[in-house]
Design a protein around this motif. Structure first.
Motif, mmCIF file in Angstrom:
data_model
loop_
_atom_site.group_PDB
_atom_site.id
_atom_site.type_symbol
_atom_site.label_atom_id
_atom_site.label_comp_id
_atom_site.label_asym_id
_atom_site.label_seq_id
_atom_site.Cartn_x
_atom_site.Cartn_y
_atom_site.Cartn_z
ATOM 1 N N ASP A 398 32.662 -61.139 75.151
ATOM 2 C CA ASP A 398 32.850 -62.465 74.599
ATOM 3 C C ASP A 398 34.306 -62.869 74.798
ATOM 4 O O ASP A 398 35.201 -62.403 74.096
ATOM 5 N N ALA A 399 34.530 -63.715 75.766
ATOM 6 C CA ALA A 399 35.896 -64.135 76.096
ATOM 7 C C ALA A 399 36.150 -65.576 75.681
ATOM 8 O O ALA A 399 36.934 -66.275 76.311
ATOM 9 N N GLU A 400 35.510 -66.021 74.608
ATOM 10 C CA GLU A 400 35.659 -67.420 74.210
ATOM 11 C C GLU A 400 37.097 -67.749 73.821
ATOM 12 O O GLU A 400 37.555 -68.875 74.021
ATOM 13 N N VAL A 401 37.821 -66.747 73.295
ATOM 14 C CA VAL A 401 39.212 -66.990 72.894
ATOM 15 C C VAL A 401 40.049 -67.405 74.093
ATOM 16 O O VAL A 401 40.865 -68.333 74.013
ATOM 17 N N ILE A 402 39.836 -66.732 75.209
ATOM 18 C CA ILE A 402 40.646 -67.034 76.388
ATOM 19 C C ILE A 402 40.286 -68.401 76.964
ATOM 20 O O ILE A 402 41.142 -69.122 77.481
ATOM 21 N N TYR A 403 39.010 -68.799 76.842
ATOM 22 C CA TYR A 403 38.625 -70.131 77.325
ATOM 23 C C TYR A 403 39.151 -71.221 76.405
ATOM 24 O O TYR A 403 39.509 -72.305 76.861
ATOM 25 N N GLN A 404 39.186 -70.948 75.108
ATOM 26 C CA GLN A 404 39.771 -71.914 74.179
ATOM 27 C C GLN A 404 41.241 -72.145 74.506
ATOM 28 O O GLN A 404 41.727 -73.282 74.503
ATOM 29 N N GLN A 405 41.949 -71.059 74.794
ATOM 30 C CA GLN A 405 43.358 -71.205 75.145
ATOM 31 C C GLN A 405 43.519 -71.937 76.471
ATOM 32 O O GLN A 405 44.412 -72.774 76.629
ATOM 33 N N LEU A 406 42.641 -71.649 77.419
ATOM 34 C CA LEU A 406 42.752 -72.250 78.750
ATOM 35 C C LEU A 406 42.437 -73.737 78.722
ATOM 36 O O LEU A 406 43.091 -74.531 79.410
#
Length: 820
Positions: A398-406
């Motif tokens: 689950d890489a949602e954090v990195i997409y939110q930042q991006l």
């Protein structure tokens, strides 16, 4: 772009005529025939400027071309002269006068220059295959003391781009073997200095070990991040091999990812067993048995590539002693993640082994609780996001954090970075299908942040957002996106103020220093406008739209800013792309909402020069599209349309908006379009349009109310005639009005400077009066049914439409002859 001196040189080079060029070629030939020196270098530099300064090819004397080729292939010729000769010959290509061959090259440096000229020919005589054959001959016969292929690797990269199918199976395996040697077995000792000096001693000239970026002695094999004072030839090949690696893997990899090991299940099992090792690079390398050396060349290259990239990821954790090395770390980390992505696409068994280091990298970059993104690490965020987007589902990450930042935090804080803006937007465009499939609730709500890139870099990013807009629009965001597009120049001004008010000055972009906006900066900090600025600069969709008219007034001094004007020029194109996308799925409720926004926002736009007129033209055409898509809109929005045609603002704005609104009323205010249409509604619209026509024709032009264009007047007359044909009690009334209009237009045609406009109005009034004499014909001609619009009614002479047209033509001609 260029300095004044450079512009002057280019202008002189472009202005040289053919005769003068031939005399100069004769001088160059004479210099090359003698012992070439500084004068020959200077002459060749001037010749290169001349042949490269124009778009069309320059014709050189054949003797001069032959001498350039001869000089290029001379074994004793200085390198600078050879480089200049090759550059001139490349500018001339393709050319029939070239007779170069790779056989003439005496060493690998010459071969690379000759190959660059042959590749510029465009493979007219199998030049690409010939160059590839000679390069692989060098690779195959190379010994440790032989010629270095270092200069040939860029040529191989060029061949892969020009003709990917050139390489044969044995050549592919050969280069894969060489890359394995260069990447994995380069020396870990520094090279000796080129010259030891008079007082050097054998002890002083002993090579030292390679170090890491933090100064520690390297404990593993050499990589591009290994540091030293001097490098050996195989270390340079290691660096160049890594730069070539991703392109070569894409070229030589399997067509179907994962199909490579279908015939070797035991090897696949061996690799999966190794994936349990999630320790350091050393542990992974120690677990790699000697059996991996027996793999076929391409599989062996992938194994070595994985080890190399994993070591680079570990080396990126070290604290570099110099800033240049720190920048190198970030660039190599980006390339390593991209290469790992390619590897995992081609062989999924690498995925679980790669997750160990990339999860740690994810935790370091994606979950950074700092006040803002690291300007250096942001470039690593994109390939990491690409990796998890491609493989996250298979790896259950689950890489949602990195997409939110991006997609939210990064655009909000680094919108002024042109490279980052382009990379993030291209990432969204290239992966829009995957983003919707795996992160359905992330991309669309992030459009306010992405629009900051668009507002600040609108000229270069407009084409990308035209492609991306359909992915950002759905029934829930369409209205908010439309408001955001109309407020885009205002957003640009707000972003400018945000940067100006920022305390950090190290990474701020340049702006127009001649623009002084102290009042705007005070308003930006004023609590009274804080809520509006926060809404305008929001990072996620809010589901609502704020009226920003107070900000339009406050930010008016910035309307002349060049960046704001550039952004305003892109909005009409974006509006067209928006409506093209939204009309594909808009239902009745959404179509009504969009039409209301078009009417409301027509007089509440940020007053940038020429912005209102351009947006009005775009919105008016799209309003007609919405009405055609749902004809009942005119009846449903009757109160709003009556308010629009009755307002003074509709007269002061661009004529295109008012013309299209009037035309839509005449087209769709009928019982055929909506059963709820009543005679009372038709009479109300008739009275409002009649009053409007009287006002625009009787009032004198002024600064507040300019002269009404003839398009508005003719549209009003036509619409009044259409409405009268549907409520025939109005026919005498409109006939009288049209007669007055014709008389007024005739008087203006003889006494006014705008005689052509008056003539058009007179002609239209005459035509409409002729039609009104036959009420049954006027409704048939001005408001034909959908069946009559079928092409059959235009082709078949036995149908009623050609007969009606001939009848109307006779009536109009008769009326015109009586007037004459």
């Amino acid at each position: 772009m260029f300095t004044a001196g450079a512009e002057s040189l280019l202008h002189q080079a472009r202005g040289i005529q053919d005769e003068e060029l031939q005399r100069f070629c004769f001088r160059v030939s004479k210099l090359l025939q003698d012992d070439p020196g500084p004068a020959a270098v200077d002459a060749l530099q001037r010749l290169f400027l001349i042949v490269s300064a124009t778009k069309y090819p320059r014709r050189l004397e054949k003797s001069c071309v032959d001498l350039l080729q001869t000089t290029l292939c001379l074994p004793t010729c200085p390198e600078q002269l050879q480089v200049l000769c090759a550059a001139i010959l490349r500018e001339m290509s393709p050319s029939d006068s070239l007779s170069l061959s790779c056989d003439l090259a005496q060493n690998t440096r010459q071969l690379s220059l000759v190959a660059s000229v042959l590749l510029a020919q465009g493979d007219r005589q199998q030049e690409v295959r010939s160059v590839a054959q000679h390069i692989f001959t060098v690779l195959e016969s190379r010994q440790h003391e032989g010629p270095s292929p270092r200069h040939l690797l860029p040529v191989l990269s060029k061949i892969m781009g020009l003709a990917p199918g050139t390489f044969q199976e044995d050549q592919t395996n050969l280069l894969s073997k060489r890359l394995v040697d260069w990447l994995r077995y380069a020396s870990v000792q520094q090279a000796l200095p080129h010259s030891g000096g008079l007082f050097s001693t054998p002890r002083a000239r002993q090579p030292g070990p390679i170090t890491e970026v933090d100064g520690a002695v390297a404990s593993d094999f050499f990589t591009v991040l290994s540091m030293g004072q001097h490098f050996t030839e195989d270390q340079w090949l290691n660096v160049q091999g890594f730069s070539l690696l991703r392109a070569w893997l894409l070229h030589s990899g399997p067509e179907d990812p994962g199909s490579l090991d279908t015939g070797a299940p035991h090897e696949r099992q061996r690799t999966e067993d190794k994936s349990e090792l999630e320790g350091s690079t050393l542990s992974v390398l120690s677990a790699a048995s000697t059996a991996s050396r027996l793999l076929p060349p391409r599989e062996r290259l992938r194994e070595v590539t994985f080890e190399y990239c994993q070591r680079l990821v570990e080396q990126s954790n070290r604290r570099a002693l110099r800033k240049g090395d720190s920048d190198l770390q970030k660039a190599c980390l980006v390339e390593a993640v991209l290469v790992l992505d390619v590897l995992c696409r081609q062989e999924p068994s690498f995925l679980y082994r790669a997750l160990a280091c990339l999860k740690a990298l994810h935790a370091r970059l994606g979950a950074d609780p700092g006040p803002g993104p690291d300007p250096g690490s942001e470039c690593t965020l994109l390939p990491l996001a690409q990796f998890f987007l491609s493989h996250g589902e298979a790896a259950a990450v689950d890489a949602e954090v990195i997409y939110q930042q991006l997609l939210t935090r990064l655009p909000a804080e680094r919108f002024h970075s042109p490279t980052l803006a382009f990379e993030v937007v291209r990432f969204c465009v290239d992966n829009v299908t995957l983003l919707h499939a795996r992160l359905p609730g992330l991309l669309r709500p992030s459009f306010p942040s992405l629009f900051k890139f668009l507002a600040w870099h609108s000229p270069p990013l407009t084409a990308e957002f035209v492609v991306l807009l359909p992915a950002l629009v759905d029934p829930g965001t369409a209205v908010e996106v439309l408001h955001a597009l109309l407020d885009l120049p205002c957003l640009t001004a707000a972003l400018d103020l945000q940067l100006r008010s920022s305390q950090a000055t190290s990474d701020r972009p340049l702006w127009d220093v001649s623009l002084r906006v102290p009042s705007c900066l005070e308003a930006f900090r004023d609590p009274q406008f804080q809520g509006l600025f926060q809404h305008l600069l929001r990072t996620k969709a809010s589901g609502s739209a704020e009226r920003l008219m107070p900000l339009h007034q406050v930010l008016q001094p910035m309307a002349s800013c060049a960046r704001v004007i550039q952004c305003a020029e892109a909005v009409p194109t974006l509006l067209q792309a928006f409506f093209s996308a939204v009309t594909q799925f808009a239902d009745a409720a959404l179509t009504r909402q969009l039409a209301l926004v078009v009417l409301e926002r027509s007089d509440s736009l940020y007053r940038v020069p020429q912005y209102q007129a351009r947006v009005h033209r775009a919105l008016s055409s799209q309003l007609l599209v919405l009405c055609k898509l749902r004809p009942s809109l005119v009846v449903e929005l009757s109160r709003e349309l009556l308010g629009f045609v009755g307002s003074v603002g509709s007269l002061r704005g661009d004529a295109s908006m008012l013309t299209c609104v009037v035309w839509a009323i005449g087209e769709h205010l009928s019982l055929a379009c909506d059963k709820r249409c009543t005679v009372e509604q038709i009479n109300k619209f008739f009275e409002a349009l009649e009053a409007l026509l009287f006002e625009v024709t009787q009032s004198r032009p002024s600064a507040d109310l300019p002269r009404c264009p003839p398009q508005v007047i003719t549209a009003l007359m036509t619409t009044l005639t259409k409405l009268a044909s549907r409520s025939q009690d109005l026919i005498p009334r409109v006939s009288l009005f049209l007669s007055k209009m014709r008389t007024l237009a005739q008087s203006h045609a003889t006494s006014s400077a705008h005689s052509e406009d008056a003539g058009a109005i007179c002609t239209r009034a005459t035509e409409l009066l002729a039609l009104l004499k036959m009420p049954s014909v006027v409704q048939f001609v001005l408001t034909p049914s959908t069946e009559v619009c079928h092409p059959r009614y235009h082709r078949d002479t036995n149908t009623a439409l050609p007969l009606a047209l001939r009848t109307v033509s006779r009536l109009v001609e008769k009326e015109a002859s009586l007037l004459g």
